[in-house]
Design a protein around this motif. Structure first.
Motif, PDB file in Angstrom:
ATOM      1  N   TYR A  26      -6.855   4.656  12.581  1.00  0.00           N
ATOM      2  CA  TYR A  26      -6.646   3.830  10.804  1.00  0.00           C
ATOM      3  C   TYR A  26      -6.317   4.822  10.136  1.00  0.00           C
ATOM      4  CZ  TYR A  26     -11.241   2.054  10.267  1.00  0.00           C
ATOM      5  OH  TYR A  26     -13.052   1.788   9.931  1.00  0.00           O
ATOM      6  N   VAL A  27      -4.936   5.864  10.679  1.00  0.00           N
ATOM      7  CA  VAL A  27      -3.459   6.084  10.740  1.00  0.00           C
ATOM      8  C   VAL A  27      -2.009   4.918  10.053  1.00  0.00           C
ATOM      9  CG1 VAL A  27      -1.147   8.162  10.871  1.00  0.00           C
ATOM     10  CG2 VAL A  27      -4.051   8.281  10.450  1.00  0.00           C
ATOM     11  N   PRO A  28      -2.404   4.124  10.922  1.00  0.00           N
ATOM     12  CA  PRO A  28      -1.094   3.339  10.978  1.00  0.00           C
ATOM     13  C   PRO A  28      -1.680   2.812   9.913  1.00  0.00           C
ATOM     14  CG  PRO A  28      -1.441   3.106  12.916  1.00  0.00           C
ATOM     15  CD  PRO A  28      -2.531   3.836  12.331  1.00  0.00           C
ATOM     16  N   ALA A  29      -3.167   1.964  10.012  1.00  0.00           N
ATOM     17  CA  ALA A  29      -3.195   1.293   8.490  1.00  0.00           C
ATOM     18  C   ALA A  29      -3.218   1.807   6.921  1.00  0.00           C
ATOM     19  CB  ALA A  29      -5.145   0.205   8.837  1.00  0.00           C
ATOM     20  N   ILE A  30      -3.461   2.620   7.000  1.00  0.00           N
ATOM     21  CA  ILE A  30      -2.827   3.760   5.560  1.00  0.00           C
ATOM     22  C   ILE A  30      -1.306   3.547   5.605  1.00  0.00           C
ATOM     23  CG2 ILE A  30      -3.228   5.640   4.604  1.00  0.00           C
ATOM     24  CD1 ILE A  30      -6.037   5.852   6.127  1.00  0.00           C
ATOM     25  N   MET A  31      -0.887   4.073   6.537  1.00  0.00           N
ATOM     26  CA  MET A  31       0.484   3.546   6.372  1.00  0.00           C
ATOM     27  C   MET A  31       0.826   2.380   5.854  1.00  0.00           C
ATOM     28  SD  MET A  31       1.256   5.993   9.264  1.00  0.00           S
ATOM     29  CE  MET A  31       2.988   5.752  10.201  1.00  0.00           C
ATOM     30  N   ALA A  32       0.544   1.866   6.956  1.00  0.00           N
ATOM     31  CA  ALA A  32       1.093  -0.204   6.741  1.00  0.00           C
ATOM     32  C   ALA A  32       0.710  -0.521   4.815  1.00  0.00           C
ATOM     33  CB  ALA A  32       0.617  -1.129   7.273  1.00  0.00           C
ATOM     34  N   ILE A  33      -0.761  -0.433   4.545  1.00  0.00           N
ATOM     35  CA  ILE A  33      -1.535  -0.080   3.829  1.00  0.00           C
ATOM     36  C   ILE A  33      -0.132   0.413   2.522  1.00  0.00           C
ATOM     37  CG2 ILE A  33      -2.770  -0.174   1.257  1.00  0.00           C
ATOM     38  CD1 ILE A  33      -5.172  -0.407   3.568  1.00  0.00           C
ATOM     39  N   LEU A  34       0.061   1.357   2.366  1.00  0.00           N
ATOM     40  CA  LEU A  34       0.940   2.176   1.931  1.00  0.00           C
ATOM     41  C   LEU A  34       2.398   1.382   1.484  1.00  0.00           C
ATOM     42  CD1 LEU A  34       0.520   6.057   2.086  1.00  0.00           C
ATOM     43  CD2 LEU A  34      -0.368   4.159   0.186  1.00  0.00           C
ATOM     44  N   GLY A  35       2.614   0.786   2.585  1.00  0.00           N
ATOM     45  CA  GLY A  35       4.199  -0.038   2.756  1.00  0.00           C
ATOM     46  C   GLY A  35       4.257  -1.283   2.375  1.00  0.00           C
ATOM     47  N   SER A  95       5.339 -13.843   4.358  1.00  0.00           N
ATOM     48  CA  SER A  95       5.465 -12.938   4.862  1.00  0.00           C
ATOM     49  C   SER A  95       4.030 -12.061   4.430  1.00  0.00           C
ATOM     50  CB  SER A  95       6.420 -12.170   4.534  1.00  0.00           C
ATOM     51  OG  SER A  95       7.828 -13.217   5.772  1.00  0.00           O
ATOM     52  N   PHE A  96       3.974 -11.754   2.870  1.00  0.00           N
ATOM     53  CA  PHE A  96       2.480 -11.113   2.599  1.00  0.00           C
ATOM     54  C   PHE A  96       1.488 -11.407   3.188  1.00  0.00           C
ATOM     55  CE2 PHE A  96       0.244  -8.833  -0.231  1.00  0.00           C
ATOM     56  CZ  PHE A  96       1.262  -7.567  -0.052  1.00  0.00           C
ATOM     57  N   ALA A  97       0.883 -12.487   3.966  1.00  0.00           N
ATOM     58  CA  ALA A  97      -0.099 -13.104   4.219  1.00  0.00           C
ATOM     59  C   ALA A  97      -0.518 -12.618   5.063  1.00  0.00           C
ATOM     60  CB  ALA A  97       0.158 -14.826   3.784  1.00  0.00           C
ATOM     61  N   GLY A  98       0.908 -13.279   6.535  1.00  0.00           N
ATOM     62  CA  GLY A  98       0.979 -12.841   7.745  1.00  0.00           C
ATOM     63  C   GLY A  98       0.800 -11.274   8.180  1.00  0.00           C
ATOM     64  N   LEU A  99       1.006 -10.253   7.780  1.00  0.00           N
ATOM     65  CA  LEU A  99       0.990  -8.469   7.528  1.00  0.00           C
ATOM     66  C   LEU A  99      -0.716  -8.057   6.951  1.00  0.00           C
ATOM     67  CD1 LEU A  99       4.407  -7.043   5.589  1.00  0.00           C
ATOM     68  CD2 LEU A  99       3.610  -7.433   8.366  1.00  0.00           C
ATOM     69  N   ILE A 100      -0.799  -9.067   5.561  1.00  0.00           N
ATOM     70  CA  ILE A 100      -2.731  -9.250   5.430  1.00  0.00           C
ATOM     71  C   ILE A 100      -3.360  -9.553   6.875  1.00  0.00           C
ATOM     72  CG2 ILE A 100      -4.068  -9.263   3.781  1.00  0.00           C
ATOM     73  CD1 ILE A 100      -2.272  -7.161   2.220  1.00  0.00           C
ATOM     74  N   GLY A 101      -3.177 -10.614   6.965  1.00  0.00           N
ATOM     75  CA  GLY A 101      -3.888 -11.177   8.089  1.00  0.00           C
ATOM     76  C   GLY A 101      -3.681 -10.518   9.085  1.00  0.00           C
ATOM     77  N   PHE A 102      -3.094  -9.586   9.847  1.00  0.00           N
ATOM     78  CA  PHE A 102      -3.166  -8.994  10.844  1.00  0.00           C
ATOM     79  C   PHE A 102      -3.351  -7.857  10.668  1.00  0.00           C
ATOM     80  CE2 PHE A 102      -0.544  -4.560  12.712  1.00  0.00           C
ATOM     81  CZ  PHE A 102      -1.510  -5.120  14.018  1.00  0.00           C
ATOM     82  N   LEU A 108       2.625 -12.319  13.532  1.00  0.00           N
ATOM     83  CA  LEU A 108       2.381 -12.512  12.243  1.00  0.00           C
ATOM     84  C   LEU A 108       3.285 -11.232  11.335  1.00  0.00           C
ATOM     85  CD1 LEU A 108      -1.581 -12.194  11.792  1.00  0.00           C
ATOM     86  CD2 LEU A 108      -0.064 -14.129  11.623  1.00  0.00           C
ATOM     87  N   CYS A 109       3.876 -10.704  12.416  1.00  0.00           N
ATOM     88  CA  CYS A 109       4.584  -9.958  11.696  1.00  0.00           C
ATOM     89  C   CYS A 109       6.130 -10.295  12.322  1.00  0.00           C
ATOM     90  CB  CYS A 109       4.612  -8.556  12.348  1.00  0.00           C
ATOM     91  SG  CYS A 109       2.299  -7.946  11.850  1.00  0.00           S
ATOM     92  N   LEU A 110       6.151 -10.770  12.751  1.00  0.00           N
ATOM     93  CA  LEU A 110       7.571 -11.052  13.597  1.00  0.00           C
ATOM     94  C   LEU A 110       8.299 -12.008  12.044  1.00  0.00           C
ATOM     95  CD1 LEU A 110       9.565 -11.302  15.918  1.00  0.00           C
ATOM     96  CD2 LEU A 110       8.944 -13.642  15.753  1.00  0.00           C
ATOM     97  N   VAL A 111       7.555 -12.946  11.407  1.00  0.00           N
ATOM     98  CA  VAL A 111       8.502 -13.453  10.073  1.00  0.00           C
ATOM     99  C   VAL A 111       8.896 -12.372   8.956  1.00  0.00           C
ATOM    100  CG1 VAL A 111       8.026 -14.751   7.942  1.00  0.00           C
ATOM    101  CG2 VAL A 111       6.952 -15.681  10.341  1.00  0.00           C
TER     102      VAL A 111
END
Length: 142
Positions: free
Chosen positions: A23-32, A46-53, A104-107
């Motif tokens: 969960y640490v990377p997920a929490i960091m990604a949510i904050l980002g 791009s935002f949708a791709g990151l949310i999907g991932f 999903l994160c490359l774009v």
């Protein structure tokens, strides 16, 4: 929305003692993502791709990837076990998420590189390099 999914994934967790690493990377990604949304850094795609991932990652984190019961889910939804149908001996959810990380994160990474340098010919190779480096670092820490 992501915070709600994060909280829901912790309810009656099958492996609560091991989830902090997931969960640490997920929490960091949510904050980002919150910061990126406030500063309008990403396009809706791009935002949708990151949310999907992140959704896929949170699902995997809940079951420690190796125990995601997609075979049971496919049996209930489709009437057959995906693992049995494909002849799989192991759980391949981790490979799906690894593929989706790149897809999903490359774009978004290329988009940020392009916005910084305004050179599409450099943004795409740089995006691939950043994604490979991020994947390697995650595997090392995992």
């Amino acid at each position: 929305m992501k915070v709600v999914l994060l909280g829901a994934s912790l309810i009656r967790s099958p492996f609560p003692e091991q989830q902090s690493l997931q969960y640490v990377p997920a929490i960091m990604a949510i904050l980002g993502l919150v910061m990126a949304a406030n500063k309008d850094w990403l396009s809706p795609v791009s935002f949708a791709g990151l949310i999907g991932f992140l959704w896929l990652h949170l699902l995997g984190a809940r079951y420690l990837y190796s125990y995601v019961p997609y075979g049971d889910w496919s049996l209930q939804l489709l009437g057959f076990s995906l693992s049995d149908q494909m002849g799989w001996q192991r759980n391949y959810y981790d490979r799906l998420v690894h593929f989706c990380f790149g897809a999903l994160c490359l774009v978004p990474v290329c988009e940020i590189a392009y916005r910084r340098g305004k050179n599409l010919r450099m943004a795409i190779p740089l995006g691939f390099c950043v994604m490979m480096a991020a994947s390697a670092l995650y595997e090392i820490f995992e």
